[in-house]
Write a protein that holds these residues in place. Structure first.
Motif: not given
Length: 734
Positions: A586-594, A596-601, A606-611, A645-650
């Motif tokens: 049930q985590y799959l859909s969220f992780f798919n967005y995560l 592919n986002s610019s936040l994720y390495d 690492k998620i940008q902003g998370v230390e 705009p869609d990238k920012d939305l994610v």
């Protein structure tokens, strides 16, 4: 010639003038008839101090008291000596030797002259403090004493400061007295007086247990207060302990285990040699400076010159019987003999029975000992003996002070040589000792042994006073002492859990709980069928912590464990990724967005902003909630959008589901509004309301939409974080 005649006339005139004014000069400087004679002569004229006068001469004080000076004398009358002769089994004053005479006379002499109304006032450095004194320094001191120390005869003097010595200070003894003024100011009464002197009568002005029968007898060089008893110098707390075999066990703990030392002093030796003509060296007897006070110090704190007028020490000493029982059952539970106990145990035990103030019996439980614990004695039933000594109150007791250190979960490490590393770090200012030794708060302690800590790469260099850590999993990479200490401290804190209702007394089921206490929350740990997991133990391939035994203490339970409650050193994104990889996740859909986002390495997770090292709560919408967010336009249809705009939305959607500086679970400990990583167009923080009760956890956005956690798939551990699956998504202002 005229000049010489003029000088002769002037000289003759001065001689004539001098002879004429001699009578006036003598009259002006003559001793007034109204002035009372000095103390010695005054005692002679009073007629009822014949025995005292004999002792004054025998002690060599006739000339001193018969001339100048400034004294207060607590003078025993002849009736007092009649009683004294009967008590001593002697016929008259001539049977008293010069040494005893000097003790009686010098202990009756107080420096400076004080009328009755002044004796209750404390001479502070900033002025007189009304009704705040009950003691004064006398002319008597013990001086040099011959003692056999470890089979060797030595000349010693006692420390005249706590843990120190001041040259030129003779460590003079004090005498105590009791007045209505002081008792009223301190809310004391005859009950306090009779606690120490049950066979004496409180009169409103007593010198120890003697009564002042006539006060304020004025002399040229001081004040005399007549008393009805002969008072000999009182022993110090140290001397009283040495004189009483029923407290010998306590004295052994105090003096035979490294808390006493003797140091040669050249200045004191020179004084001794000049005074006696002997050639011996002189040693100063010091008590460990970490003790609340030195039992041989007559001078109180000496933070101000006269502070001994207003206060002194208290020692509560258990008799041999109860102390031996404590030694056998507690101190030696895991040690073969007292000789192998660490020195800090003796320090702590003695300090538990010391108070750096005068503990009046009517107020006993209101005082705290040197460990900042309340006194746990019933002054009506636990005190077998009460003495006022020269430098403190002595209470003989039929029990020991039940110190936190010896009856708490802390004790499990503290009194067991298998846990010296845990004890060391608890004691080094970390605050852990103070936390888990508080017997008024219940804790569960998961305690790893030295052997396990060593196996996991930790060590301590006692020579350099440094912690060491060599990571056994990363090619033997070593850490600095500060980092090694921080690592161990964090691991041990994972194993300290506040459990007011014994929540971890049964680990056969499963659950999650926060470590630490209310003031300093720690990380979450989980248990399942007597196995424990911190975030580091849940990492792929991690080994859980097993229980190998336990013992119950007064404030909780200590579990002995076979592994460390490790913290995670991986980024939280990797944990979310693993959660998405399970079957029908049930985590799959969220992780798919995560992912592919610019936040994720994708390499580090690492998620940008998370230390690492900061607390977070990840609120992850389940697959149905993500689909709903897509339908409502809160997310783009593509998990990998190309338009900005869609990238920012994610990016905004993900940030709105990460709470910063707060770890929330379903334990009811976290309720309120907390910030997220998301900020609005003006740079203002976006907040989410958290509501938690035992067994429930919900999140509400600013549009009053609720997202409720799904218990079976929530409370996932990560570095200082919890990851929850929820049934809705959170919206935010665009």
């Amino acid at each position: 010639m005229k000049k010489k005649i003029h000088q002769l006339l002037v000289f003759s005139f001065l001689i004539l003038l001098s002879s004429c004014s001699k009578d006036a000069y003598d009259d002006y400087y003559e001793r007034p008839d109204s002035l009372e004679p000095p103390i010695y002569q005054r005692l002679e004229s009073l007629g009822n101090f014949k025995n005292l006068l004999v002792l004054i001469e025998k002690a060599g004080y006739k000339d001193i008291l018969g001339k100048a000076g400034y004294w207060t004398m607590m003078a025993p009358n002849d009736e007092a000596f009649t009683k004294y002769f009967q008590e001593q089994g002697i016929t008259d004053v001539n049977k008293i030797d010069a040494e005893t005479a000097a003790k009686i006379v010098r202990y009756a002499l107080i420096y400076n002259a004080f009328r009755t109304e002044q004796l209750s006032d404390y001479q502070s450095a900033t002025g007189w403090v009304t009704d705040n004194a009950f003691r004064r320094r006398t002319a008597y001191y013990d001086g040099f004493v011959n003692k056999t120390i470890n089979g060797e005869s030595k000349v010693i003097v006692g420390a005249n400061r706590n843990g120190a010595y001041a040259i030129g200070d003779n460590n003079n003894k004090y005498i105590s007295y009791f007045t209505d003024e002081h008792f009223a100011a301190k809310s004391l009464s005859a009950v306090d007086f009779n606690y120490f002197y049950p066979n004496a009568q409180y009169s409103g002005f007593n010198v120890m247990d003697s009564k002042v029968t006539q006060a304020d007898i004025v002399a040229e060089n001081g004040i005399i207060h007549e008393v009805n008893k002969v008072n000999l110098p009182l022993p110090t707390l140290e001397q009283y302990l040495q004189q009483n075999p029923k407290y010998s066990k306590f004295r052994e703990l105090l003096e035979d285990h490294g808390l006493v030392s003797y140091y040669f002093n050249q200045d004191v030796t020179n004084t001794y040699r000049n005074y006696t003509g002997k050639s011996d060296n002189v040693y100063i007897k010091f008590y460990d400076p970490t003790l609340s006070f030195s039992p041989n110090n007559e001078n109180y704190l000496k933070q101000a010159d006269n502070d001994g007028q207003s206060d002194f020490y208290t020692m509560l000493v258990p008799e041999n019987g109860p102390l031996q029982e404590f030694i056998d059952k507690v101190l030696l539970k895991n040690y073969t003999s007292l000789n192998v106990l660490p020195q800090y145990i003796f320090r702590d035990f003695i300090n538990a029975h010391m108070v750096q103030n005068a503990v009046w019996p009517s107020k006993g439980p209101a005082y705290s000992n040197a460990l900042n614990e309340n006194l746990r004695f019933n002054f009506n039933s636990d005190i077998v003996e009460a003495k006022i000594l020269s430098n403190g109150f002595f209470y003989g007791t039929n029990k020991i002070q039940k110190s936190n250190l010896f009856y708490s979960v802390y004790t499990s490490a503290y009194l067991d040589p298998k846990f010296t590393m845990a004890t060391r770090i608890m004691n080094d200012g970390s605050g852990l000792k103070e936390m888990i030794s508080n017997i008024n708060t219940k804790y569960t302690l998961f305690l790893p042994s030295d052997a396990k800590l060593t196996e996991m790469g930790f060590g301590y260099n006692a020579t350099l006073s440094t912690w060491t850590y060599v990571n056994p999993a990363v090619g033997g990479a070593s850490a600095t002492s500060a980092i090694a200490r921080a690592r161990l401290l964090r691991i041990l804190y994972n194993g300290i859990v506040q459990t007011p209702n014994g929540e971890l007394n049964d680990l056969s089921g499963s659950g999650i709980i926060r470590s630490g206490d209310i003031d300093l929350p720690g990380e979450y740990i989980k248990w399942n069928n007597n196995k424990l997991y911190a975030a580091g133990n849940e990492v792929t391939g991690g080994v859980p912590v097993g229980i190998v035994g336990y013992e119950d203490q007064q404030n909780g339970r200590t579990y002995y464990v076979d592994n460390l409650l490790q913290y995670s050193e991986e980024m939280q994104g990797l944990k979310i990724k693993r959660l998405s990889e399970t079957a029908n996740s049930q985590y799959l859909s969220f992780f798919n967005y995560l992912k592919n986002s610019s936040l994720y390495d994708a390499v580090t997770g690492k998620i940008q902003g998370v230390e690492l090292g900061t607390s977070y709560t990840f609120v992850i919408p389940n697959n149905a909630a993500i689909a709903k967010a897509v339908t409502k336009g809160a997310l783009p249809t593509s998990v990998s959008p190309t338009l900005q705009p869609d990238k920012d939305l994610v990016t905004d959607f993900i940030k709105a589901h990460i709470l910063v500086n707060k770890t929330a679970s379903d334990d009811g400990l976290t309720t309120g509004e907390f910030e997220t990583l998301k900020k609005d167009g003006f740079g203002e923080k976006i907040y989410v309301l958290v509501q938690s009760t035992p067994g429930t956890l919900s999140f509400r956005d600013s549009y009053l939409n609720w997202a409720h956690y799904i218990p079976a798939q929530s409370n996932n551990l990560a570095d200082r974080s919890l990851i929850h699956l929820v049934d809705n998504y959170l919206t935010y202002q665009q």
